[in-house]
Design an enzyme around this catalytic site. Structure first.
Site, PDB file in Angstrom:
ATOM      1  N   THR A   1       0.616  61.439 -13.770  1.00  0.00           N
ATOM      2  CA  THR A   1       1.058  62.098 -12.542  1.00  0.00           C
ATOM      3  C   THR A   1       0.309  63.405 -12.279  1.00  0.00           C
ATOM      4  O   THR A   1      -0.188  64.045 -13.218  1.00  0.00           O
ATOM      5  CB  THR A   1       2.565  62.393 -12.666  1.00  0.00           C
ATOM      6  N   ASP A   2       0.312  63.821 -11.009  1.00  0.00           N
ATOM      7  CA  ASP A   2      -0.272  65.125 -10.665  1.00  0.00           C
ATOM      8  C   ASP A   2       0.619  66.283 -11.128  1.00  0.00           C
ATOM      9  O   ASP A   2       0.183  67.432 -11.161  1.00  0.00           O
ATOM     10  CB  ASP A   2      -0.531  65.230  -9.154  1.00  0.00           C
ATOM     11  N   GLU A   3       1.888  65.968 -11.476  1.00  0.00           N
ATOM     12  CA  GLU A   3       2.812  67.058 -11.846  1.00  0.00           C
ATOM     13  C   GLU A   3       2.388  67.766 -13.135  1.00  0.00           C
ATOM     14  O   GLU A   3       2.842  68.872 -13.405  1.00  0.00           O
ATOM     15  CB  GLU A   3       4.237  66.526 -11.986  1.00  0.00           C
TER      16      GLU A   3
ATOM     17  N   LYS B   1       5.121  64.049 -19.578  1.00  0.00           N
ATOM     18  CA  LYS B   1       3.953  63.282 -19.142  1.00  0.00           C
ATOM     19  C   LYS B   1       2.664  63.965 -19.616  1.00  0.00           C
ATOM     20  O   LYS B   1       1.707  63.293 -20.028  1.00  0.00           O
ATOM     21  CB  LYS B   1       3.938  63.133 -17.618  1.00  0.00           C
TER      22      LYS B   1
ATOM     23  N   TYR C   1      10.200  66.626 -17.208  1.00  0.00           N
ATOM     24  CA  TYR C   1       9.461  65.397 -16.901  1.00  0.00           C
ATOM     25  C   TYR C   1       7.950  65.629 -17.001  1.00  0.00           C
ATOM     26  O   TYR C   1       7.238  64.905 -17.712  1.00  0.00           O
ATOM     27  CB  TYR C   1       9.816  64.892 -15.491  1.00  0.00           C
TER      28      TYR C   1
HETATM   29  P1  NAD Z   1      10.223  53.963 -12.357  1.00  0.00           P
HETATM   30  O1  NAD Z   1      11.221  54.910 -12.947  1.00  0.00           O
HETATM   31  O2  NAD Z   1      10.503  53.351 -11.035  1.00  0.00           O
HETATM   32  O3  NAD Z   1       9.935  52.762 -13.373  1.00  0.00           O
HETATM   33  C1  NAD Z   1       9.780  52.969 -14.749  1.00  0.00           C
HETATM   34  C2  NAD Z   1       9.886  51.606 -15.432  1.00  0.00           C
HETATM   35  O4  NAD Z   1       9.673  51.808 -16.839  1.00  0.00           O
HETATM   36  C3  NAD Z   1      11.260  50.947 -15.278  1.00  0.00           C
HETATM   37  O5  NAD Z   1      11.105  49.593 -14.991  1.00  0.00           O
HETATM   38  C4  NAD Z   1      11.911  51.147 -16.640  1.00  0.00           C
HETATM   39  O6  NAD Z   1      12.840  50.132 -16.978  1.00  0.00           O
HETATM   40  C5  NAD Z   1      10.693  51.127 -17.558  1.00  0.00           C
HETATM   41  N1  NAD Z   1      10.912  51.842 -18.818  1.00  0.00           N
HETATM   42  C6  NAD Z   1      11.465  53.069 -18.981  1.00  0.00           C
HETATM   43  N2  NAD Z   1      11.496  53.391 -20.292  1.00  0.00           N
HETATM   44  C7  NAD Z   1      10.914  52.344 -20.952  1.00  0.00           C
HETATM   45  C8  NAD Z   1      10.638  52.093 -22.323  1.00  0.00           C
HETATM   46  N3  NAD Z   1      10.972  52.969 -23.274  1.00  0.00           N
HETATM   47  N4  NAD Z   1      10.035  50.938 -22.652  1.00  0.00           N
HETATM   48  C9  NAD Z   1       9.711  50.032 -21.691  1.00  0.00           C
HETATM   49  N5  NAD Z   1       9.967  50.205 -20.392  1.00  0.00           N
HETATM   50  C10 NAD Z   1      10.558  51.357 -20.026  1.00  0.00           C
HETATM   51  O7  NAD Z   1       8.867  54.772 -12.340  1.00  0.00           O
HETATM   52  P2  NAD Z   1       7.655  54.667 -11.316  1.00  0.00           P
HETATM   53  O8  NAD Z   1       7.901  55.591 -10.190  1.00  0.00           O
HETATM   54  O9  NAD Z   1       7.363  53.244 -11.072  1.00  0.00           O
HETATM   55  O10 NAD Z   1       6.488  55.307 -12.203  1.00  0.00           O
HETATM   56  C11 NAD Z   1       5.658  54.492 -13.029  1.00  0.00           C
HETATM   57  C12 NAD Z   1       4.668  55.374 -13.750  1.00  0.00           C
HETATM   58  O11 NAD Z   1       3.875  56.061 -12.796  1.00  0.00           O
HETATM   59  C13 NAD Z   1       5.322  56.472 -14.604  1.00  0.00           C
HETATM   60  O12 NAD Z   1       4.558  56.622 -15.764  1.00  0.00           O
HETATM   61  C14 NAD Z   1       5.255  57.717 -13.732  1.00  0.00           C
HETATM   62  O13 NAD Z   1       5.201  58.877 -14.530  1.00  0.00           O
HETATM   63  C15 NAD Z   1       3.952  57.471 -13.005  1.00  0.00           C
HETATM   64  N6  NAD Z   1       3.834  58.087 -11.676  1.00  0.00           N
HETATM   65  C16 NAD Z   1       4.812  57.921 -10.731  1.00  0.00           C
HETATM   66  C17 NAD Z   1       4.621  58.453  -9.458  1.00  0.00           C
HETATM   67  C18 NAD Z   1       5.651  58.277  -8.355  1.00  0.00           C
HETATM   68  O14 NAD Z   1       5.522  58.882  -7.294  1.00  0.00           O
HETATM   69  N7  NAD Z   1       6.682  57.447  -8.541  1.00  0.00           N
HETATM   70  C19 NAD Z   1       3.464  59.155  -9.155  1.00  0.00           C
HETATM   71  C20 NAD Z   1       2.490  59.325 -10.162  1.00  0.00           C
HETATM   72  C21 NAD Z   1       2.690  58.766 -11.408  1.00  0.00           C
HETATM   73  O1  DAU Z   2       3.978  63.963  -7.839  1.00  0.00           O
HETATM   74  C1  DAU Z   2       4.191  62.746  -8.505  1.00  0.00           C
HETATM   75  C2  DAU Z   2       5.645  62.632  -8.885  1.00  0.00           C
HETATM   76  O2  DAU Z   2       6.357  62.357  -7.691  1.00  0.00           O
HETATM   77  C3  DAU Z   2       5.905  61.547  -9.923  1.00  0.00           C
HETATM   78  O3  DAU Z   2       5.246  61.881 -11.120  1.00  0.00           O
HETATM   79  C4  DAU Z   2       7.407  61.401 -10.184  1.00  0.00           C
HETATM   80  O4  DAU Z   2       7.634  60.323 -11.076  1.00  0.00           O
HETATM   81  C5  DAU Z   2       8.085  61.110  -8.856  1.00  0.00           C
HETATM   82  O5  DAU Z   2       9.492  61.045  -9.043  1.00  0.00           O
HETATM   83  C6  DAU Z   2       7.750  62.186  -7.830  1.00  0.00           C
HETATM   84  O6  DAU Z   2       8.349  63.450  -8.197  1.00  0.00           O
HETATM   85  P1  DAU Z   2       9.032  64.411  -7.113  1.00  0.00           P
HETATM   86  O7  DAU Z   2       9.978  65.315  -7.805  1.00  0.00           O
HETATM   87  O8  DAU Z   2       7.992  65.023  -6.246  1.00  0.00           O
HETATM   88  O9  DAU Z   2       9.801  63.291  -6.234  1.00  0.00           O
HETATM   89  P2  DAU Z   2      11.246  63.319  -5.541  1.00  0.00           P
HETATM   90  O10 DAU Z   2      11.300  62.135  -4.618  1.00  0.00           O
HETATM   91  O11 DAU Z   2      12.352  63.484  -6.517  1.00  0.00           O
HETATM   92  O12 DAU Z   2      11.186  64.631  -4.651  1.00  0.00           O
HETATM   93  C7  DAU Z   2      10.194  64.813  -3.649  1.00  0.00           C
HETATM   94  C8  DAU Z   2      10.398  66.195  -3.073  1.00  0.00           C
HETATM   95  O13 DAU Z   2      11.633  66.199  -2.327  1.00  0.00           O
HETATM   96  C9  DAU Z   2      10.565  67.286  -4.127  1.00  0.00           C
HETATM   97  O14 DAU Z   2       9.986  68.480  -3.622  1.00  0.00           O
HETATM   98  C10 DAU Z   2      12.086  67.473  -4.243  1.00  0.00           C
HETATM   99  C11 DAU Z   2      12.570  67.156  -2.849  1.00  0.00           C
HETATM  100  N1  DAU Z   2      13.909  66.514  -2.753  1.00  0.00           N
HETATM  101  C12 DAU Z   2      14.168  65.433  -3.535  1.00  0.00           C
HETATM  102  C13 DAU Z   2      15.385  64.796  -3.459  1.00  0.00           C
HETATM  103  C14 DAU Z   2      15.710  63.603  -4.332  1.00  0.00           C
HETATM  104  C15 DAU Z   2      14.821  67.002  -1.835  1.00  0.00           C
HETATM  105  O15 DAU Z   2      14.570  67.980  -1.090  1.00  0.00           O
HETATM  106  N2  DAU Z   2      16.037  66.365  -1.743  1.00  0.00           N
HETATM  107  C16 DAU Z   2      16.359  65.287  -2.532  1.00  0.00           C
HETATM  108  O16 DAU Z   2      17.496  64.761  -2.417  1.00  0.00           O
END
Ligand code: NAD
Ligand code: DAU
Length: 352
Positions: free
Chosen positions: A132-134, A162, A158
């Site tokens: 992730t970019d975080e 990561k 988180y």
């Molecule tokens: P998600 O939470 O939707 O899915 C995570 C999946 O991993 C789930 O299916 C869960 O059951 C599985 N999991 C969790 N713990 C596990 C374990 N110990 N063993 C096996 N499986 C396990 O997450 P996502 O949003 O699909 O993110 C996927 C990946 O991409 C993550 O590594 C996250 O850090 C990264 N990522 C997410 C975003 C985003 O915006 N969602 C952006 C950048 C990177």
């Molecule tokens: O940047 C990549 C990341 O993006 C991934 O690594 C994470 O897995 C993914 O969950 C996401 O993280 P964020 O914290 O940015 O996503 P979230 O949807 O939780 O929140 C997006 C923005 O909105 C953040 O600034 C918090 C804000 N927010 C979120 C929720 C759930 C609100 O203002 N209200 C809300 O109810």
């Protein structure tokens, strides 16, 4: 054959569906099925022999070793993680367990398997770690977007977990020669996104007549990427990425949270207007800010564009409309994945 972890989650699930649409190479999908993992996402693959689902933990080194020995994949793609920042504030333990220790055990199982491959297979093997970019922390207004050389400054449990996993992956390459690739992506959105995250939460709350909770002043910035563009980028990195390199992936779509929520309201006002004729924007509610909330993320995705010729195909406008339409058409999926317990914590924490 490839092994995907976390392939029942949001991005992993989209990746598996897309992969099998694009080609016939089989997938072993290892997923623990936490609250975020949902087999409903994969129902269309139920009778597809190209998809082998295994319920299990990436931290179970014995299980991972058995799967590697049995299926002999040419690559392992690690999507599995605890992914939600709010949950990591509420309870960081699971994040350390899966994102740090789980990645360590996965790396060790993969290293043992990789060491025993023939010279040709060892050279061709890849471990692709999805991150992730975080990990880069937060950007000041006007500062250049995160490049791959930006220092790691994670701010939430988180992002720290990561960042730790990225460092382990890097070290397993430098120390043991494991052929790794790491991708750092910005915020994804699209189908099958668990409705704890901003975009699906606001779509569903808007439809239900509930409040649209904006943390703090709503001026925090995220860089949004449609999920299938992320999947395409990962396929490209797997195919052509240079071993040991990291690739930033992003949509060139910096938006404030308030802009994102207002866009959702505008689309819903057009395609699913409120009965009283008022805009869904009246449901927007400003609430207590997220502790340690990062102000701005933005990805400089020029390296992957320059070196691997990848760029996003969706604009934010086209992607967000598709996403709203998907949630309108898939109420059954939403019903199956929504759990009450987490919302109770959110209500307590943020007072909504
Ligand atoms: P998600 O939470 O939707 O899915 C995570 C999946 O991993 C789930 O299916 C869960 O059951 C599985 N999991 C969790 N713990 C596990 C374990 N110990 N063993 C096996 N499986 C396990 O997450 P996502 O949003 O699909 O993110 C996927 C990946 O991409 C993550 O590594 C996250 O850090 C990264 N990522 C997410 C975003 C985003 O915006 N969602 C952006 C950048 C990177
Ligand atoms: O940047 C990549 C990341 O993006 C991934 O690594 C994470 O897995 C993914 O969950 C996401 O993280 P964020 O914290 O940015 O996503 P979230 O949807 O939780 O929140 C997006 C923005 O909105 C953040 O600034 C918090 C804000 N927010 C979120 C929720 C759930 C609100 O203002 N209200 C809300 O109810």
């Amino acid at each position: 054959m490839i092994l995907v972890t976390g392939g029942a989650g949001f991005i992993g699930g989209n990746f598996v569906l897309d992969w099998l649409k694009e080609n016939d190479e089989k997938i072993v999908n290892l997923d623990k099925l936490t609250y975020a993992g949902n087999l409903d996402t994969l129902t269309r693959l139920q009778d597809d022999p190209r998809h082998i689902f295994v319920k299990g933990d990436i931290g179970d080194r014995g299980l991972v070793s058995d799967l590697l020995g049995k299926y002999r994949p040419r690559a392992v793609l690690n999507f599995a993680a605890e992914s939600h920042v709010d949950r990591s504030i509420h309870g960081p333990g699971e994040f350390i367990q899966t994102n740090v220790l789980g990645t360590f055990h996965l790396l060790e199982a993969v290293r043992a398997y990789w060491s025993g491959l023939s010279d040709v297979d060892r050279a061709a093997f890849r471990l692709l770690h999805v991150s992730t970019d975080e990990v880069y922390g937060t950007l000041k207004p006007g500062a250049p977007a995160f490049s791959e050389s930006h220092p790691y400054e994670p701010n939430s449990p988180y992002s720290a977990s990561k960042a730790a996993s990225d460092h382990l992956v890097r070290a397993w390459h430098h120390t043991y020669g494991l052929p790794v690739l790491t991708t750092n992506c910005s915020n994804n959105y699209g189908p099958y996104h668990f409705p704890e995250k901003l975009i699906p939460l606001c779509i569903l709350n808007a439809l239900a007549g509930k409040s649209l909770p904006i943390y703090g002043d709503g001026q925090q910035i995220r860089d949004w990427l449609y999920v299938t563009d992320h999947c395409a980028a990962i396929r490209r990195v797997l195919d052509a990425g240079a071993v040991g390199e990291t690739y930033n992936i992003g949509g060139w779509n910096e938006k404030t949270n308030l802009e994102v929520v207002r866009t959702i309201c505008t689309i819903l006002d057009e395609i699913r207007p409120r009965a009283d004729g008022k805009s869904h924007e009246m449901q927007i509610t400003f609430i207590q800010d997220r502790p340690g909330h990062d102000r701005r993320y933005a990805i400089d995705a020029s390296k992957i564009q320059r070196e691997l010729s990848w760029k996003p195909t969706e604009t934010f406008e086209s992607g967000i409309r598709k996403t709203v339409e998907w949630y309108l058409a898939n109420a059954g999926w939403v019903k199956n994945v929504t759990s009450g317990a987490y919302r109770e914590w959110v209500e307590k924490q943020y007072g909504i």
